[in-house]
Design a protein around this motif. Structure first.
Motif, short mmCIF file in Angstrom:
data_model
loop_
_atom_site.label_atom_id
_atom_site.label_comp_id
_atom_site.label_asym_id
_atom_site.label_seq_id
_atom_site.Cartn_x
_atom_site.Cartn_y
_atom_site.Cartn_z
N VAL A 1 8.36 -9.32 -11.03
CA VAL A 1 8.10 -8.40 -12.14
C VAL A 1 9.16 -7.31 -12.11
CG1 VAL A 1 6.44 -6.87 -13.25
CG2 VAL A 1 5.63 -8.87 -11.95
N ALA A 2 10.02 -7.31 -13.13
CA ALA A 2 11.10 -6.32 -13.23
C ALA A 2 10.67 -5.22 -14.21
CB ALA A 2 12.38 -6.99 -13.73
N PHE A 3 10.86 -3.98 -13.79
CA PHE A 3 10.41 -2.82 -14.59
C PHE A 3 11.58 -2.34 -15.46
CE2 PHE A 3 7.50 -3.30 -11.20
CZ PHE A 3 6.28 -2.83 -11.67
N ILE A 4 11.40 -2.47 -16.77
CA ILE A 4 12.49 -2.20 -17.71
C ILE A 4 12.39 -0.80 -18.30
CG2 ILE A 4 13.70 -3.05 -19.75
CD1 ILE A 4 13.61 -5.00 -17.32
N ALA A 5 11.17 -0.33 -18.58
CA ALA A 5 11.03 1.00 -19.18
C ALA A 5 9.64 1.56 -18.88
CB ALA A 5 11.24 0.94 -20.70
N PHE A 6 9.57 2.87 -18.71
CA PHE A 6 8.30 3.57 -18.56
C PHE A 6 7.83 3.97 -19.95
CE2 PHE A 6 5.85 7.53 -18.07
CZ PHE A 6 4.88 7.12 -17.17
N LYS B 1 0.81 -1.22 0.00
CA LYS B 1 0.00 0.00 0.00
C LYS B 1 0.84 1.27 0.00
CE LYS B 1 -0.52 0.14 5.05
NZ LYS B 1 -1.47 0.16 6.19
N ASN B 2 2.10 1.17 0.42
CA ASN B 2 2.97 2.34 0.45
C ASN B 2 3.80 2.50 -0.82
OD1 ASN B 2 2.13 2.98 3.10
ND2 ASN B 2 3.61 1.55 3.96
N CYS B 3 3.59 1.64 -1.79
CA CYS B 3 4.35 1.73 -3.04
C CYS B 3 4.02 3.04 -3.75
CB CYS B 3 4.02 0.55 -3.94
SG CYS B 3 4.87 0.61 -5.54
N SER B 4 5.05 3.81 -4.05
CA SER B 4 4.86 5.12 -4.69
C SER B 4 5.28 5.12 -6.16
CB SER B 4 5.65 6.19 -3.93
OG SER B 4 5.17 6.34 -2.61
N LEU B 5 5.38 3.95 -6.76
CA LEU B 5 5.69 3.88 -8.18
C LEU B 5 4.69 4.71 -8.97
CD1 LEU B 5 7.31 2.47 -10.52
CD2 LEU B 5 5.51 0.72 -10.49
N LYS B 6 5.17 5.46 -9.93
CA LYS B 6 4.30 6.31 -10.75
C LYS B 6 3.27 5.46 -11.47
CE LYS B 6 4.49 9.58 -14.67
NZ LYS B 6 3.86 10.74 -14.02
N HIS B 7 2.03 5.91 -11.44
CA HIS B 7 0.98 5.22 -12.18
C HIS B 7 1.23 5.38 -13.67
CE1 HIS B 7 -2.13 5.31 -8.65
NE2 HIS B 7 -0.99 4.71 -8.34
N GLY B 8 1.14 4.29 -14.39
CA GLY B 8 1.39 4.34 -15.82
C GLY B 8 1.59 2.97 -16.41
N ILE B 9 2.12 2.97 -17.63
CA ILE B 9 2.32 1.74 -18.40
C ILE B 9 3.82 1.48 -18.53
CG2 ILE B 9 1.71 0.50 -20.51
CD1 ILE B 9 -0.68 1.51 -18.82
N TYR B 10 4.21 0.21 -18.34
CA TYR B 10 5.62 -0.16 -18.29
C TYR B 10 5.92 -1.38 -19.16
CZ TYR B 10 5.84 2.79 -14.10
OH TYR B 10 5.78 3.84 -13.22
N ALA B 11 7.11 -1.40 -19.72
CA ALA B 11 7.66 -2.63 -20.29
C ALA B 11 8.27 -3.41 -19.15
CB ALA B 11 8.71 -2.32 -21.34
N VAL B 12 7.90 -4.68 -19.01
CA VAL B 12 8.34 -5.47 -17.87
C VAL B 12 8.89 -6.82 -18.35
CG1 VAL B 12 6.70 -4.41 -16.28
CG2 VAL B 12 6.05 -6.50 -17.49
N GLU C 1 -0.60 -0.62 -29.20
CA GLU C 1 0.57 0.23 -29.38
C GLU C 1 1.52 0.09 -28.19
OE1 GLU C 1 3.36 3.02 -30.75
OE2 GLU C 1 1.89 1.70 -31.73
N ASP C 2 0.96 0.01 -26.99
CA ASP C 2 1.79 -0.19 -25.79
C ASP C 2 2.57 -1.50 -25.91
OD1 ASP C 2 0.74 2.14 -24.71
OD2 ASP C 2 -0.77 1.08 -23.51
N SER C 3 1.91 -2.54 -26.38
CA SER C 3 2.57 -3.84 -26.51
C SER C 3 3.69 -3.77 -27.54
CB SER C 3 1.55 -4.91 -26.92
OG SER C 3 0.59 -5.11 -25.91
N ARG C 4 3.45 -3.09 -28.65
CA ARG C 4 4.48 -2.96 -29.68
C ARG C 4 5.70 -2.23 -29.12
NH1 ARG C 4 6.87 0.48 -32.62
NH2 ARG C 4 5.69 2.22 -31.73
N LEU C 5 5.45 -1.12 -28.43
CA LEU C 5 6.55 -0.34 -27.90
C LEU C 5 7.29 -1.10 -26.79
CD1 LEU C 5 8.11 2.30 -27.91
CD2 LEU C 5 6.39 3.27 -26.36
N ALA C 6 6.54 -1.83 -25.96
CA ALA C 6 7.17 -2.62 -24.91
C ALA C 6 8.09 -3.68 -25.51
CB ALA C 6 6.12 -3.26 -24.02
N ARG C 7 7.64 -4.37 -26.55
CA ARG C 7 8.49 -5.38 -27.20
C ARG C 7 9.77 -4.74 -27.73
NH1 ARG C 7 6.05 -10.39 -28.55
NH2 ARG C 7 3.79 -10.48 -28.27
N GLU C 8 9.63 -3.54 -28.26
CA GLU C 8 10.79 -2.82 -28.80
C GLU C 8 11.78 -2.49 -27.68
OE1 GLU C 8 11.08 1.65 -30.29
OE2 GLU C 8 10.03 0.38 -31.76
N LYS C 9 11.28 -1.98 -26.56
CA LYS C 9 12.15 -1.64 -25.43
C LYS C 9 12.82 -2.88 -24.85
CE LYS C 9 11.20 2.84 -24.96
NZ LYS C 9 12.23 3.92 -25.02
#
Length: 325
Positions: free
Chosen positions: A276-281, A219-230, A300-308
């Protein structure tokens, strides 16, 4: 990763403690590059002394004891921290319970009772800014001053800088809160990761063609809300994916949830624990007026995540499996 990484706790019998050990002492939240410098110093000392090198760390984090009403975003809980320590080459870790008794123990008593009498250390490595004992009176300079009388070696490590910024857990927390994954990764020496159990969700992703593994983070996790390549660790397997962390504004604005879509994977993950390792925002969390627009963006998110992820094929934290966690 050593399979015989040993975890010693306050309840461990004296016979289980290898006398003469050298130790790296710290809170080690994140086990970042600054911490690794202290650990490497202990490893070198251990080789020179022909003694095993251990980490000495504290649970819960002292800050949570002193400021119980100020939630802290921990980079690594106890289990994650021990798994990272187990991959450094250390022989083990001494986990000291941080409670009222320890908070009121003077620095001198801590040195003599905990480090010398109980652990029987022959050497210690600490960071330049590490303090301990009641009132935080204990310091690297105190250890250096006491070393000749105690017959131990002391190594004090200076700060580690990246891009002219000192590496610290607080700076890494701020980077993650701002979605600065590259900065956090550089300071950690590898991707930041979370581990959690896959729970049942609303099954919306399945209906949209993107079935997700849902994990409730601290509950104290302050990771920015958003989409990530993992990159996801499932046992020994490594599976690429894209993840959303946030409140799902298109649907319910509910409690924050990590939703991970694993590429090219089929199987039942409910009840399994994933790393779950966070590779790119990739982008901020958005609200969509139409489901079709959301699905187009997810593709589009999936395409960009695969690229990253293709650009970082080996990015994943080095993790051990210590006994006793």
């Amino acid at each position: 990763m050593a399979s015989d990484f040993t975890v010693i706790r306050d309840s461990s019998p004296p016979a289980s403690i290898p006398k003469g050990m050298v130790v790296a002492m710290g809170n080690f939240d994140g086990v970042h590059l600054g911490h690794r410098a202290v650990i490497d110093a202990a490893l070198r000392m251990g080789l020179a002394h022909r003694k095993p090198a251990f980490a000495v760390t504290f649970e819960p984090h002292p800050r949570s004891y002193f400021s119980p009403n100020s939630p802290q975003f921990r980079l690594t809980g106890e289990a994650a921290k021990l798994r990272l320590l187990a991959a450094t080459g250390l022989a083990g870790a001494v986990v000291m319970t941080f409670d009222k008794h320890r908070a009121e123990t003077t620095a001198q008593d801590f040195i003599h009772h905990d480090l010398i009498e109980r652990l029987g250390i022959s050497g210690i490595a600490v960071g330049y800014d590490f303090h301990f004992g009641k009132g935080r009176v204990g310091s690297p300079s105190l250890l250096v001053a006491e070393a000749p009388r105690l017959g131990i070696e002391v190594d004090v490590q200076a700060h580690v800088d990246i891009a002219e910024r000192p590496v610290s857990s607080s700076v890494i927390r701020m980077a993650l809160a701002e979605g600065q994954i590259d900065e956090a990764t550089a300071m950690l020496g590898g991707p930041w990761f979370v581990n959690g159990e896959v729970i049942h969700g609303e099954k919306r992703g399945r209906d949209l063609g993107f079935p997700t593994a849902n994990i409730r983070l601290d509950k104290n996790c302050s990771l920015k809300h958003g989409i990530y390549a993992v990159r996801v660790g499932l046992g020994e397997a490594r599976i690429d994916g894209v993840a959303s962390f946030g409140r799902r504004p298109t649907f319910d604005n509910g409690a924050p949830l990590l939703e991970v879509f694993l590429f090219d994977f089929k199987g039942d993950l409910y009840g399994r624990h994933l790393d779950v390792a966070f590779i790119a925002f990739l982008r901020d969390e958005l609200r969509f007026d139409h489901i079709d627009a959301l699905v187009r963006q997810m593709n589009e998110d999936s395409r960009l995540a695969r690229e990253k992820l293709a650009a970082s094929p080996d990015a994943f934290p080095r993790l051990g499996s210590p006994a006793g966690i």
